[in-house]
Motif scaffolding. Structure first.
Motif, short mmCIF file in Angstrom:
data_model
loop_
_atom_site.label_atom_id
_atom_site.label_comp_id
_atom_site.label_asym_id
_atom_site.label_seq_id
_atom_site.Cartn_x
_atom_site.Cartn_y
_atom_site.Cartn_z
N SER A 171 0.83 -1.20 0.00
CA SER A 171 0.00 0.00 0.00
C SER A 171 0.87 1.26 0.00
O SER A 171 1.99 1.26 0.51
CB SER A 171 -0.91 0.01 1.24
N SER A 172 0.32 2.32 -0.56
CA SER A 172 1.01 3.62 -0.53
C SER A 172 1.18 4.11 0.90
O SER A 172 2.02 4.97 1.17
CB SER A 172 0.25 4.65 -1.36
N SER A 173 0.40 3.57 1.83
CA SER A 173 0.52 3.98 3.23
C SER A 173 1.65 3.25 3.95
O SER A 173 1.98 3.58 5.09
CB SER A 173 -0.80 3.71 3.96
N CYS A 174 2.24 2.25 3.29
CA CYS A 174 3.34 1.50 3.90
C CYS A 174 4.64 2.26 3.63
O CYS A 174 5.04 2.43 2.48
CB CYS A 174 3.42 0.09 3.33
N ARG A 175 5.31 2.68 4.69
CA ARG A 175 6.51 3.50 4.56
C ARG A 175 7.78 2.75 4.95
O ARG A 175 8.85 3.36 5.01
CB ARG A 175 6.39 4.75 5.44
N TYR A 211 0.50 0.48 -4.18
CA TYR A 211 -0.87 0.69 -4.67
C TYR A 211 -1.52 1.90 -3.98
O TYR A 211 -1.52 2.00 -2.75
CB TYR A 211 -1.71 -0.57 -4.41
N SER A 212 -2.06 2.79 -4.80
CA SER A 212 -2.83 3.93 -4.29
C SER A 212 -4.30 3.61 -4.47
O SER A 212 -4.79 3.51 -5.61
CB SER A 212 -2.46 5.21 -5.04
N ARG A 213 -5.00 3.46 -3.37
CA ARG A 213 -6.38 3.02 -3.43
C ARG A 213 -7.30 4.16 -3.86
O ARG A 213 -7.20 5.28 -3.37
CB ARG A 213 -6.83 2.48 -2.08
N GLU A 259 2.03 -3.49 6.12
CA GLU A 259 3.20 -4.09 6.74
C GLU A 259 3.64 -5.28 5.90
O GLU A 259 2.81 -6.11 5.52
CB GLU A 259 2.91 -4.57 8.17
N MET A 260 4.93 -5.36 5.60
CA MET A 260 5.48 -6.49 4.86
C MET A 260 6.80 -6.89 5.52
O MET A 260 7.64 -6.04 5.78
CB MET A 260 5.72 -6.14 3.39
N SER A 261 6.98 -8.17 5.78
CA SER A 261 8.22 -8.63 6.41
C SER A 261 9.39 -8.45 5.44
O SER A 261 9.23 -8.51 4.22
CB SER A 261 8.10 -10.09 6.83
N GLU A 262 10.56 -8.24 6.01
CA GLU A 262 11.74 -8.03 5.19
C GLU A 262 12.02 -9.24 4.32
O GLU A 262 12.39 -9.13 3.15
CB GLU A 262 12.94 -7.71 6.07
N SER A 263 11.86 -10.44 4.91
CA SER A 263 12.03 -11.68 4.16
C SER A 263 10.66 -12.24 3.82
O SER A 263 9.80 -12.34 4.70
CB SER A 263 12.81 -12.71 4.99
N PRO A 264 10.39 -12.54 2.56
CA PRO A 264 11.29 -12.51 1.41
C PRO A 264 11.17 -11.25 0.56
O PRO A 264 11.84 -11.12 -0.45
CB PRO A 264 10.80 -13.71 0.60
N PHE A 265 10.29 -10.32 0.96
CA PHE A 265 9.88 -9.25 0.05
C PHE A 265 10.98 -8.23 -0.23
O PHE A 265 10.97 -7.59 -1.27
CB PHE A 265 8.63 -8.55 0.60
N SER A 266 11.94 -8.12 0.68
CA SER A 266 13.00 -7.14 0.47
C SER A 266 14.03 -7.63 -0.55
O SER A 266 14.66 -6.82 -1.24
CB SER A 266 13.70 -6.83 1.79
#
Length: 311
Positions: free
Chosen positions: A48-52, A62-64, A116-123
């Protein structure tokens, strides 16, 4: 391919197969995302665009525009999804989701936009999100299943199945097709086996047996084992009680005279691993398919060094 190093040496690779989708009004501005086509999960998940967080900042977000629809999920409109090696937390959104840019391949469906996205595996990967292709029970409801909505909204376009061709390396082109398959990518005539326990949501099949070379794995000799086809992982998962036996049967020493710890095990001859599908063909894996690149030290009593390099 994402190489994994330890102590300066290549240990293994993490691999993923991803492609582009577009999200947004078919007559207006669309956002482009690279997603893993994952048969082991059910939802479309985009950052999400709100995830910094630094993990989200590496990806298209994604901008909702469309309002969230909370009817299908928890009352707070949030959902936490666990993957094999990570997790995301997000809210619901509904939008037009298209394969590529073709207007004829767009459906209105719900998805999860992650704050929120975990560093593994997405980073560590280039893809932005995950497009789940598991069965509907893996989702909050059929309106979250992109493939289910494609079959429902595009009956004139689709036969209700999809197909993968997975290349062995980055020099080849992998392909996913919806509504059919291209025979030129098939190694043989298509053979079908039934999905068992569809209520759990996985593409699960019954195994009549598992063999390493000509040796039958005792744990599956009675035909009671099942296997899941999961395009979201490059790992071969086995029950704990069978892991030691399989490792013993698949492990092999480096050829005589070879002592280089950086030898690529994928080129060291070994046994083939066969999964015999009940009522269907066998799926066979070569050394290249199941071996990690780097050999390991195995203690060998009464040997000259007390250990040998094994793959």
């Amino acid at each position: 391919y994402v190489p994994l190093h330890h102590g300066g040496s290549l240990m293994a690779y993490r691999t993923s197969y991803f492609g582009e989708i577009s999200v947004g009004n078919v007559n207006g501005t669309r956002q482009i995302f690279r997603v893993v086509f994952d048969t082991g999960s059910g939802h479309l998940v985009l950052p999400s665009s709100s995830c910094r967080s630094p993990t989200c900042a590496k990806h298209q977000r994604y901008s909702r525009v469309a309002p969230a629809n909370n009817e299908a999920g928890p009352q707070d409109g949030a959902l936490r999804i666990n993957f094999g090696t990570g997790e995301v937390r997000g809210e619901f959104a509904k939008d037009a989701i298209c394969l590529g840019f073709a207007n004829a391949a767009c459906v209105n469906a719900q998805m999860v936009v992650a704050d929120e996205m975990s560093e593994s595996p997405f980073s560590g990967f280039d893809f932005d999100g995950v497009l789940g292709l598991g069965l509907v029970p893996l989702t909050l409801g059929s309106h979250f299943s992109i493939f289910n909505q494609m079959a429902a909204q595009l009956p004139h376009l689709l036969q209700p199945y999809f197909a993968f061709f997975l290349a062995r390396n980055d020099g080849e082109q992998s392909v996913i097709s919806f509504g059919g398959y291209d025979p030129k990518w098939a190694a043989s005539e298509v053979q079908w086996v039934p999905v068992v326990m569809p209520e759990v949501g996985h593409w699960m099949v019954q195994l009549s047996g598992v063999r390493v070379g000509n040796e039958v794995l005792d744990e599956c000799a009675d035909g009671g084992c099942r296997a899941i086809f999961d395009t979201g992982t490059n790992l071969l998962g086995v029950p704990k009680q069978a892991a030691r036996t399989l490792q013993r049967l698949l492990a092999r020493p480096l050829p005589a005279g070879v002592v280089d710890p950086d030898t690529d095990c994928r080129a060291v001859p070994g046994q083939r691993l066969h999964f015999d599908l009940q009522g269907g063909p066998s799926v066979s894996l070569d050394e290249e398919d199941y071996s990690r690149p780097r050999p390991f030290n195995l203690t060998i009593p009464n040997s000259t060094l007390g250990w040998e390099l094994y793959c």
